[in-house]
Design an enzyme around this catalytic site. Sequence first.
Site, PDB file in Angstrom:
ATOM      1  N   TYR A 143      -4.541   4.180   1.476  1.00  0.00           N
ATOM      2  CA  TYR A 143      -3.660   3.018   1.564  1.00  0.00           C
ATOM      3  C   TYR A 143      -2.512   3.134   0.570  1.00  0.00           C
ATOM      4  O   TYR A 143      -1.341   2.948   0.913  1.00  0.00           O
ATOM      5  CB  TYR A 143      -4.474   1.749   1.290  1.00  0.00           C
ATOM      6  CG  TYR A 143      -3.703   0.462   1.477  1.00  0.00           C
ATOM      7  CD1 TYR A 143      -3.508  -0.074   2.745  1.00  0.00           C
ATOM      8  CD2 TYR A 143      -3.175  -0.231   0.385  1.00  0.00           C
ATOM      9  CE1 TYR A 143      -2.807  -1.255   2.925  1.00  0.00           C
ATOM     10  CE2 TYR A 143      -2.476  -1.406   0.543  1.00  0.00           C
ATOM     11  CZ  TYR A 143      -2.301  -1.923   1.822  1.00  0.00           C
ATOM     12  OH  TYR A 143      -1.598  -3.100   1.993  1.00  0.00           O
ATOM     13  N   SER A 178       3.552  -3.698   0.150  1.00  0.00           N
ATOM     14  CA  SER A 178       2.373  -4.049  -0.640  1.00  0.00           C
ATOM     15  C   SER A 178       2.623  -3.715  -2.108  1.00  0.00           C
ATOM     16  O   SER A 178       3.365  -2.781  -2.444  1.00  0.00           O
ATOM     17  CB  SER A 178       1.110  -3.313  -0.179  1.00  0.00           C
ATOM     18  OG  SER A 178       0.071  -3.434  -1.127  1.00  0.00           O
TER      19      SER A 178
END
Length: 249
Positions: free
Chosen positions: A154, A141
């Site tokens: 996250y 990501s």
Amino acid sequence: MSKVAVVTGASTGIGRASALALLKAGYRVALVARRQADLEETAQMAGSNAGNAMPVPTNVADPDSVAAVFTKLKAEWGRCDLLFNNAGMGVQGFLLEDLPVEKWQEVVNVNLNGSFYCAQQAFRMMKEQSPQGGRIINNGSISAHAPRPDSIAYTATKHAITGLTKSLALDGRKYNICAGQVDIGNAATNMTQRMTKGVKQPNGEMVVEPTMDVQNVANAIVYMDSLTLDANVLFMTIKATKMPFEGRG
């Protein structure tokens, strides 16, 4: 003989698109996620290639559940050539100071621990099989580079994935095991649907962000594993061209 791949998070989004792309490219693919029905749907979407898909309901946060995947893989297909560590999650709606500890632990267990459990099992199989070696691709990501507001769990796990990738790449050299990471920004999936309504920016504003076709990510996974094992894409960033990343903040 066709290559054998394991794709985690194969029930939806990036994982589903990548699994289908690998099946189309001639791979045999173990489809890994928690929901059997969604995995079966992914397999059916492969059409004439559905016979090369093996749905394996799994909780990647449970090391015994992950071990069972690779036991089944060895029994059914005898080897593992590719692992795409894609399964992941985040939590929405919490400020850093309000994030419950159990939510933090849940994200760490899926995103980081789950990726390690799968990588370790794949690494062991790749080391022992003949011909030796294989490739592990981790979904990092763009949060592995720059955080979004209110995303500490996250973001922390995705930064940790970068360390996991580098260690796998280093420790795998002597066994012909390659490891790489794909850092994805705004692929159009159910998870990113909220971006069409506005995403919180560092200055507090809500801004609609552009997305890209998820097939671009799937094609990148196929490309990364098309390389011979004497070549490796260590890091690839693939993102929506006009999303606010380069100038985020």
